[in-house]
Design an enzyme around this catalytic site. Structure first.
Site, PDB file in Angstrom:
ATOM      1  N   ASN A 142    -103.045 128.359 -58.580  1.00  0.00           N
ATOM      2  CA  ASN A 142    -104.003 127.570 -57.809  1.00  0.00           C
ATOM      3  C   ASN A 142    -105.409 128.068 -58.127  1.00  0.00           C
ATOM      4  OD1 ASN A 142    -104.188 125.494 -55.529  1.00  0.00           O
ATOM      5  ND2 ASN A 142    -105.584 127.111 -54.859  1.00  0.00           N
ATOM      6  N   TYR A 171    -114.215 128.993 -52.441  1.00  0.00           N
ATOM      7  CA  TYR A 171    -114.425 129.495 -51.077  1.00  0.00           C
ATOM      8  C   TYR A 171    -115.767 130.198 -51.043  1.00  0.00           C
ATOM      9  CZ  TYR A 171    -109.406 128.745 -51.032  1.00  0.00           C
ATOM     10  OH  TYR A 171    -108.183 128.160 -51.158  1.00  0.00           O
ATOM     11  N   ARG A 172    -116.322 130.361 -49.855  1.00  0.00           N
ATOM     12  CA  ARG A 172    -117.513 131.196 -49.782  1.00  0.00           C
ATOM     13  C   ARG A 172    -117.055 132.648 -49.738  1.00  0.00           C
ATOM     14  NH1 ARG A 172    -119.037 129.865 -43.437  1.00  0.00           N
ATOM     15  NH2 ARG A 172    -118.494 131.928 -42.629  1.00  0.00           N
ATOM     16  N   ARG A 190    -105.715 125.744 -46.473  1.00  0.00           N
ATOM     17  CA  ARG A 190    -106.164 125.927 -47.858  1.00  0.00           C
ATOM     18  C   ARG A 190    -105.080 126.645 -48.681  1.00  0.00           C
ATOM     19  NH1 ARG A 190    -111.580 125.221 -48.969  1.00  0.00           N
ATOM     20  NH2 ARG A 190    -110.774 125.217 -51.091  1.00  0.00           N
ATOM     21  N   GLU A 231    -104.969 123.508 -60.739  1.00  0.00           N
ATOM     22  CA  GLU A 231    -106.299 122.926 -60.956  1.00  0.00           C
ATOM     23  C   GLU A 231    -106.835 123.238 -62.363  1.00  0.00           C
ATOM     24  OE1 GLU A 231    -105.465 124.460 -58.125  1.00  0.00           O
ATOM     25  OE2 GLU A 231    -105.857 123.013 -56.518  1.00  0.00           O
ATOM     26  N   ASP A 282    -123.576 126.805 -43.609  1.00  0.00           N
ATOM     27  CA  ASP A 282    -122.576 126.084 -44.403  1.00  0.00           C
ATOM     28  C   ASP A 282    -122.903 124.591 -44.489  1.00  0.00           C
ATOM     29  OD1 ASP A 282    -120.060 125.495 -45.737  1.00  0.00           O
ATOM     30  OD2 ASP A 282    -119.302 127.357 -44.892  1.00  0.00           O
TER      31      ASP A 282
HETATM   32 MN    MN Z   1    -104.805 123.606 -54.849  1.00  0.00          MN
END
Ligand code: MN
Length: 465
Positions: free
Chosen positions: A150, A154-155, A172, A214, A263
């Site tokens: 994956n 993310y921050r 997530r 991804e 954000d």
């Molecule tokens: Mn994914």
């Protein structure tokens, strides 16, 4: 043609007049944020800060800050972006090719040589941010059970020289990996790539289903398989041409206060105890470029890169006939408000389309969904408001649905739900299409043939617009 790396994309932006080089010295904390705020408010160019005080590494940001540049990143025209996105994401993902070596490992630092506070200019972007935040990291991990890879964004807060904080919502994919590892008492290895071909970053941002790699999808998105190399200290692979790679693990059982951070909602959010990543090694190219993003109240680059993939995903997942245009609005943070135009197939169809959209993964953050007829442009708020004013009866055309999964960063939800991740939201459907279309009153306008004649002879009236 795909870009080989971030540098090729920067060259392309510069050739097209879409990049500004900032040559004066700037402070990484607050000054870069203030410049980005102004540039975002004016839909300005991508930025390359060449001289960041105290650092030899330049900082690129706002590269994908407009729909035009988002399309350029994929080698598509702005007008054909959705069509191209749908076509490419429907293709089978192409697994990356393993290369024996990659530019991302031209320089290697292990153990005590790692110092994230000194190596790269990671900014404090907004005034009350709890520290410097890495804002465009591609976080790569493997499912501890299936081994499927994956990659996601993310921050990451820089806590100290080799420790980062990470915010991951319960749904997530990296968080699912972390939980699986953690139930076996294990840390989760992660590799973090910063500064890649933008197509790789966009694949990591796309709302793809759990179990889709991804990095493989990045190959189909850019039209060319990506090359990866083995990490120096982990059993993970990273894009070979990345500018910077951090290798480490999300520690089991360790949490530290993370945040606040300005954000995409435009708010700082709560400072909460969140997982910690320990960085064991850093590799980077010769003369690396650090890639960041300013985040905050819309409009910013964040709403573009977050909202556009979701908007296009809604189009993909809702193949009902008659859906014309979808606008996941900028002011709605690219997440919460959506306006959709339809060619109404029959009475009651507006609410039917709305239910299909709200049931899609991409629309899981959408709270306010407005359906309009296809004579209304969802991107023109005057037109949308006119439809709300003249075609909608609240008692008849508004439906509220309660207790659906919500966004943990939505400031309007109760603190306790945001803190625990058990966030539930309500959603409103507003059907602003014509009721009983066949009998609905006709919109007024001057005679068509005369209007055309006026247009032909416009100059002679001397109105000057
Ligand atoms: Mn994914």
């Amino acid at each position: 043609m795909a870009f080989a790396d971030l540098r090729e994309f920067l060259r392309c932006l510069e050739e097209q007049g879409e990049l500004a080089r900032v040559c004066v010295e700037v402070e990484k904390d607050h000054e870069i944020g203030a410049i980005c705020r102004k540039v975002n408010d004016r839909a300005g160019p991508g930025l390359l800060f060449e001289r960041v005080k105290g650092y030899s590494v330049p900082l690129a940001c706002n590269l994908l800050g407009t729909k035009k540049r988002f399309a350029m990143a994929l080698g598509a025209s702005e007008g054909a972006l959705t069509e191209e996105w749908l076509r490419r994401t429907a293709l089978a993902p192409v697994s990356p090719v393993l290369a024996p070596r990659g530019a991302c490992q031209e320089n290697v630092f292990v153990g005590n040589a790692v110092n994230l506070l000194k190596m790269f200019p990671v900014p404090i972007w907004n005034e009350l941010d709890g520290g410097p935040f890495i804002t465009l990291p591609i976080v790569i991990s493997r499912d501890p059970e299936t081994g499927v890879r994956n990659a996601a964004m993310y921050r990451l807060q820089v806590h100290e020289r080799n420790k980062l904080g990470i915010l991951m919502a319960p749904y997530r994919h990296t968080e699912i990996h972390r939980r699986k590892a953690s139930t076996e008492g294990k840390s989760l290895p992660v590799a973090i790539a910063i500064g890649t071909d933008p197509a790789v970053a966009l694949a990591a941002l796309a709302p793809l289903p759990f179990g889709v790699d991804e990095l493989a999808m990045a190959g189909t998105l850019r039209g060319e398989t990506i090359e990866v190399v083995k990490c120096k200290t982990l059993d993970l692979e990273v894009p070979a041409t990345a500018e910077i790679v951090l290798e480490g693990e999300i520690l089991v059982g360790e949490r530290r206060e993370e945040g606040p951070y300005g954000d995409f909602t435009g708010y700082y959010g709560a400072k909460l105890r969140r997982p910690v990543i320990e960085i064991k090694a850093v590799t980077h190219r010769n003369n690396p470029i650090y890639h960041g993003l300013y985040n905050g109240r819309p409009p910013t680059e964040e709403q573009i890169i977050r909202g556009l993939p979701i908007q296009m995903d809604i189009a993909k997942r809702c193949p009902l006939p008659g859906i014309k245009k979808i606008n996941l609005t900028m002011g709605g943070c690219g997440a919460f408000n959506c306006v959709v135009s339809i060619d109404k197939q029959f009475e009651g169809y507006g609410k039917m389309v709305a239910m299909a959209i709200l049931g899609s993964w991409g629309a899981r953050f959408v709270k306010t969904l407005i359906i309009v007829d296809d004579d209304i442009d969802p991107f023109d708020w005057n037109q949308v408001e006119w439809a709300l004013a003249t075609r909608m009866q609240p008692h008849r055309d508004i439906e509220i649905i309660r207790d659906i999964v919500g966004c943990i960063l939505d400031p309007s939800l109760p603190y306790e739900e945001r803190r625990t991740g058990r966030s539930r939201t309500s959603k409103v459907i507003i059907d602003a299409t014509r009721y009983d279309t066949a009998e609905f009153e006709l919109p007024c306008q001057p005679r068509q043939d005369v209007t055309e004649k006026v247009n032909r002879n416009w100059a002679k009236y001397g109105v000057g617009i």
